[in-house]
Design a protein around this motif. Structure first.
Motif, mmCIF file in Angstrom:
data_model
loop_
_atom_site.group_PDB
_atom_site.id
_atom_site.type_symbol
_atom_site.label_atom_id
_atom_site.label_comp_id
_atom_site.label_asym_id
_atom_site.label_seq_id
_atom_site.Cartn_x
_atom_site.Cartn_y
_atom_site.Cartn_z
ATOM 1 N N VAL A 1 0.851 -1.185 0.000
ATOM 2 C CA VAL A 1 0.000 0.000 0.000
ATOM 3 C C VAL A 1 0.892 1.242 0.000
ATOM 4 C CG1 VAL A 1 -1.745 1.308 1.273
ATOM 5 C CG2 VAL A 1 -1.841 -1.189 1.219
ATOM 6 N N PHE A 2 0.416 2.259 -0.753
ATOM 7 C CA PHE A 2 1.159 3.512 -0.880
ATOM 8 C C PHE A 2 0.221 4.617 -0.401
ATOM 9 C CE2 PHE A 2 2.530 7.235 -3.242
ATOM 10 C CZ PHE A 2 3.920 7.123 -3.248
ATOM 11 N N VAL A 3 0.721 5.487 0.486
ATOM 12 C CA VAL A 3 -0.163 6.525 1.031
ATOM 13 C C VAL A 3 0.278 7.900 0.554
ATOM 14 C CG1 VAL A 3 -1.255 7.417 3.110
ATOM 15 C CG2 VAL A 3 -0.337 5.094 3.096
ATOM 16 N N LEU A 4 -0.675 8.618 -0.039
ATOM 17 C CA LEU A 4 -0.420 9.976 -0.529
ATOM 18 C C LEU A 4 -1.149 10.959 0.366
ATOM 19 C CD1 LEU A 4 -1.108 10.180 -4.389
ATOM 20 C CD2 LEU A 4 0.981 10.883 -3.245
ATOM 21 N N ASP A 5 -0.511 12.098 0.626
ATOM 22 C CA ASP A 5 -1.220 13.191 1.284
ATOM 23 C C ASP A 5 -0.659 14.487 0.727
ATOM 24 O OD1 ASP A 5 -3.002 14.457 2.877
ATOM 25 O OD2 ASP A 5 -1.790 14.299 4.705
ATOM 26 N N TYR A 6 -1.527 15.413 0.348
ATOM 27 C CA TYR A 6 -1.096 16.668 -0.287
ATOM 28 C C TYR A 6 -0.095 16.418 -1.402
ATOM 29 C CZ TYR A 6 -3.555 19.003 3.433
ATOM 30 O OH TYR A 6 -4.526 19.441 4.274
ATOM 31 N N GLY A 7 -0.334 15.394 -2.184
ATOM 32 C CA GLY A 7 0.504 15.159 -3.359
ATOM 33 C C GLY A 7 1.826 14.488 -3.092
ATOM 34 N N GLN B 1 4.277 11.422 -0.968
ATOM 35 C CA GLN B 1 4.244 10.126 -0.299
ATOM 36 C C GLN B 1 4.426 10.326 1.197
ATOM 37 O OE1 GLN B 1 7.352 7.454 -1.519
ATOM 38 N NE2 GLN B 1 7.273 6.381 0.440
ATOM 39 N N ILE B 2 3.571 9.665 2.015
ATOM 40 C CA ILE B 2 3.861 9.711 3.453
ATOM 41 C C ILE B 2 4.178 8.326 3.998
ATOM 42 C CG2 ILE B 2 2.641 11.862 3.935
ATOM 43 C CD1 ILE B 2 0.344 10.227 5.018
ATOM 44 N N ALA B 3 3.827 7.295 3.274
ATOM 45 C CA ALA B 3 4.170 5.960 3.747
ATOM 46 C C ALA B 3 4.065 4.972 2.607
ATOM 47 C CB ALA B 3 3.233 5.532 4.875
ATOM 48 N N GLU B 4 4.786 3.851 2.737
ATOM 49 C CA GLU B 4 4.659 2.787 1.756
ATOM 50 C C GLU B 4 5.068 1.494 2.436
ATOM 51 O OE1 GLU B 4 7.138 3.149 -1.720
ATOM 52 O OE2 GLU B 4 6.421 1.228 -2.488
ATOM 53 N N GLY B 5 4.393 0.404 2.102
ATOM 54 C CA GLY B 5 4.776 -0.870 2.696
ATOM 55 C C GLY B 5 3.628 -1.851 2.672
#
Lengths: 251, 331, 286
Positions: free
Chosen positions: A209-215, A217-221
């Motif tokens: 899963v890849f997490v986007l916030d305000y364009g 990346q904030i997390a991935e894993g």
């Protein structure tokens, strides 16, 4: 193993708005890759950049070892990339079967019409729309339109499929049916990137899963890693309802 | 191609050919003149439908190709004594090349902007030809008597023009049918429904649209070449008459846009209605006499409005919606 | 090159440009509010011409005094035309509204031809002339400019300073949002169509004081309006005024350099080029 899709330092600017800020991610062949993030995080923009609707302002996109940055959507379709839209876009005055035939005709295999018509029938069978074959696409209900989007994308025989909120607006039974379809697609060897708001679905289906916030990346894993990531919790706590769902989905 | 073994396809062409042969078989010149006009309208409406009905681009100034083809062919026949068939083909090719050149920029425009641009192109062309001395400027051109001699006199030339228009009408309808039933046509209809979605499905809209525009310019140009050959005179006004362009749109709407038979039916109905109105005897209501021929524009307008408001799918479209079994035979 | 001739024709063109601007404003207002290109624009201009003709000749009223009546008739006619020909199809694709308004064009032209025939008409108005050296300024033209400016100012006052006008702008901006705010969008669409028709009819009335005309004059004026509207940007009333002035000047000044018959070629080539390069008009945002 080289990833099937590499996105390196991709930014997209609309006037003063930086919709994507140096996004870097890799997707491996055969996986289901989930993209989550609050509303307006830039998820759909990321899809639009991947499949050529927008050219990135900066950065580079490599698909199957080839630099595809700035190619047109139809070029990418021919190379094996297909997508669905969050807001369904049926070709309303064409029949369901014709809609899917378009996908088969102009997709990766660039099939002649008659061959494409056969493929369309197979795909309609696969997604369970055979009964609606000769209906006008505009007359379908929402769940059926979502299936149609899926069928049209699959008929192109894609190598990679971008699914933009295929579960939104479906009732629990329809969600379960759709999840079955998504799993079956992966079993056929298609790599899937999905944007999803239904947390339990995305957390259960995705390999990563890849997490986007305000364009950005904030997390991935893995789903476990991501759901315990402090920045992710923080981003979602802005919206308590989603945070609640988020915790339920993984708890 | 599967279409070439398709019964409705051949049936349609045979019906047109047989009906069109009637005036020749009966040796009836006035009937032939009526049929000539109807066949010409079928060509204009069907070719407009290829770009408008299949692709969704409303070409308001499609008549520009009729005029251009007519002028170029006329010039070649008059000045270089080129044979009528060759001259017509040159006119057709020239119009297609023109469509190719203007299509590349103009087809990027969408909706109302495209419609306005096509009007502008027609008006620009008309005013240009009005000033273009080699084409006779505002007076236009007319044949020397000797031109018809090559075809055995004016009477035979009229007959030849009729064969020409029949051939072009068959060609146009066949092209319309083949496009509709092909992969190419499916791509066009996808563009018509949603251009952005079509792109994502692998369609290159610019290429398909320009190609379609080029094809749809060819047939009206041939019709123009034949029409002005028969008349023996060509002037800027009648060659680039915007009104005729819009009439073609009306015929397409009347019959059913996006269908093959719709523009044919539309052309026939429109033409018959107009000539019935123009030639209708006056109606006496006591002291008041109503001359229907004066009202033909009004009646055409009311009819068009009624169709647009209440039967937007047109006659054939309505039949196809209403009676599903009809769909297999009425494309 | 004769400088005086240049000045004289510039003045003529400038003055005519205001009337052209007013004429095109009717078309552009309608497009701006409801995305409809009114193909009945030309015949409506002609109605304005004949309204003045009939009132001034039959009733012996001064043509200028008939203008308020023409304005009221215009709004009323526009509202009726909206409900008959457009209301049902206002959300349909543009082809539908193009054809609906074209149907109205046929109906009006047909009826006008039956009533008035196609022979040329003219109003006998003379307000004298002012002479500045070689420059002659006709009183009728000055009056037309003054009226065009007053009408434009009144339109802007209405659109920006009155409740109804603000509602129209809201509907033009976003019909759904306006409806959520409690604006009756149907009435606003009808009213703005009425205003558009009113502007066309007033401009027709003014043109009738300047030139002779026939029932069929509308065609040429309609295509001229398209050119102006595209110059100024579709949907932009101020742009239409400037577009009108540009076309007025272009028509008068270029005739010194090129034969008058080439002017339309220039106009339409510019028209198509602007559509391609700057579809929002030369003043609009790209």
């Amino acid at each position: 193993m080289t990833p099937i899709l590499q996105i390196e330092q991709v930014s997209k600017r609309f006037g003063g708005l930086l919709a994507l800020d140096k996004v870097t991610l890799n997707v491996n062949a055969g996986e289901i890759f989930g993209i989550i993030g609050p509303n307006g995080a830039g998820k759909t923009t990321l899809f639009n950049v991947i499949n050529g609707v927008y050219a990135p302002t900066l950065g580079r996109i490599t698909f199957r070892g080839e630099n595809v940055t700035g190619l047109q959507p139809y070029d990418l379709s021919k190379r094996g990339l297909a997508r669905t839209y969050q807001v369904v876009r049926p070709l309303a005055e064409l029949t369901v079967h014709e809609n899917v035939t378009v996908g088969a005709c102009f997709g990766r295999e660039n099939l002649p019409l008659e061959k494409a018509e056969t493929v369309a029938d197979e795909v309609l069978q696969f997604v369970g729309l055979t009964a609606r074959r000769d209906m006008l696409a505009g007359k379908l209900n929402v769940a059926q339109k979502k299936r149609l989007e899926m069928a049209r994308a699959l008929a192109a025989r894609p190598i990679m499929l971008l699914l933009d909120e295929v579960l939104a607006g479906l009732n629990p039974q329809e969600v379960a049916d759709m999840l079955g379809v998504v799993r079956k697609i992966r079993e056929n060897g298609v790599t899937i990137i999905m944007i999803e708001h239904l947390m339990h679905a995305v957390m259960n289906l995705s390999d990563r899963v890849f997490v986007l916030d305000y364009g950005a990346q904030i997390a991935e894993g893995t789903p476990q890693q991501v759901s315990s990531h402090p920045k992710v919790i923080e981003a979602y706590l802005g919206d308590p309802k989603i945070a609640q769902r988020f915790l339920e989905g993984t708890g | 191609m599967k279409t070439l073994t398709n019964a409705p396809f051949w049936l349609l062409l045979v019906v047109i050919a047989v009906v069109a042969a009637a005036p020749v078989a009966l040796n009836n010149v006035s009937l032939r003149e009526d049929f000539f006009l109807i066949l010409m309208l079928i060509i204009l409406a069907s070719s407009t439908n290829i770009i408008m009905g299949y692709t969704g681009y409303v070409s308001f100034g499609h008549i520009v190709f009729f005029g251009t083809g007519g002028y170029i062919a006329f010039f070649l026949m008059q000045s270089l004594q080129l044979h009528f068939v060759l001259a017509a083909l040159c006119g057709g090719i020239a119009a297609s090349v023109m469509a190719l050149l203007i299509g590349v920029p103009v087809l990027r425009l969408r909706g109302a902007y495209f419609a306005l641009a096509t009007i502008g192109i027609n008006e620009a062309m008309r005013s240009f030809v009005t000033n273009f001395e080699p084409f006779g400027g505002s007076i236009g051109m007319f044949f020397n008597f000797s031109v018809y001699d090559a075809y055995g006199g004016a009477k035979n030339a009229g007959q030849l023009a009729y064969y020409g228009i029949v051939a072009v009408a068959l060609l146009t309808v066949a092209a319309s049918f083949l496009i509709k039933k092909s992969k190419f046509g499916l791509g066009l209809m996808a563009i018509r429904e949603d251009q952005d979605a079509a792109q994502v499905l692998g369609i290159d809209p610019a290429r398909l649209k320009v190609l379609t525009y080029t094809i749809s310019a060819f047939f009206p140009a041939l019709a123009g070449a034949i029409f002005f050959f028969k008349n023996g005179i060509i002037e800027p006004g009648p060659a680039f008459e915007l009104h005729r362009s819009i009439e073609a749109l009306v015929m397409v709407m009347l019959g059913g846009y996006g269908t093959v038979t719709g523009p044919i039916v539309g052309a026939i109905v429109y033409d018959r209605l107009r000539s019935t109105l123009i030639t209708a005897p006056p109606i006496n209501l006591g002291t008041l006499t109503i001359n229907l021929s004066n009202f033909h524009l009004v009646i055409a307008g009311v009819l068009l409005l009624a169709i647009v408001l209440f039967v937007p799918a047109g006659l054939i479209g309505w039949l196809r919606q209403r009676f599903a079994p009809v769909r297999r035979y009425l494309e | 090159m004769n400088l005086e001739a240049l000045i004289a024709s510039s003045f003529d063109g400038l003055m005519l440009g205001f009337v052209y601007g007013l004429m095109a404003m009717g078309l552009t207002l309608i497009f701006g509010v409801m995305k409809v290109i009114n193909l009945g624009h030309g015949p409506v201009i002609v109605i304005g011409m004949f309204a003045v003709l009939v009132m001034s000749q039959a009733l012996g009223i001064n043509p200028y005094l008939t203008l308020p009546v023409v304005a009221v008739l215009g709004i009323a006619f526009g509202v009726v035309m909206y409900f008959i020909s457009l209301h049902r199809v206002i959300n349909a694709p543009e082809l539908t509204t193009l054809l609906a308004t074209f149907a109205v064009n046929l109906i009006i032209t047909g009826l006008m031809t039956v009533i008035f025939s196609t022979s040329p008409r003219g109003l006998d108005v003379s307000l004298g002339a002012l002479q500045f050296g070689a420059v002659t300024i006709l009183g009728t033209r000055v009056t037309a400019v003054v009226i065009a400016v007053i009408v434009t100012a009144a339109l802007y006052f209405f659109l920006y300073r009155t409740r109804q006008g603000k509602s129209i702008r809201a509907v033009a901006n976003n019909r759904n949002a306006a409806e959520l705010m409690g604006i009756d969008s149907t009435w606003m669409l009808a009213l703005s169509f009425g205003l558009g028709i009113m502007l066309a009819m007033i401009s027709g009335a003014l043109l009738a004081t300047l030139f002779s005309f026939t029932v069929l004059s509308g065609g040429g004026l309609e295509t001229k309006s398209f050119v102006i509207v595209v110059l100024g940007g579709l949907g932009n009333p101020t742009g239409a005024l400037f577009g009108g002035i540009i076309i007025g000047l272009l028509e008068s000044i270029t005739t010194i350099f090129i034969p008058v018959s080439w002017v339309p070629v220039l106009e339409f080539v510019v028209f198509v080029l602007i559509l391609l390069v700057r579809p929002n008009g030369i003043f609009g945002a790209r």
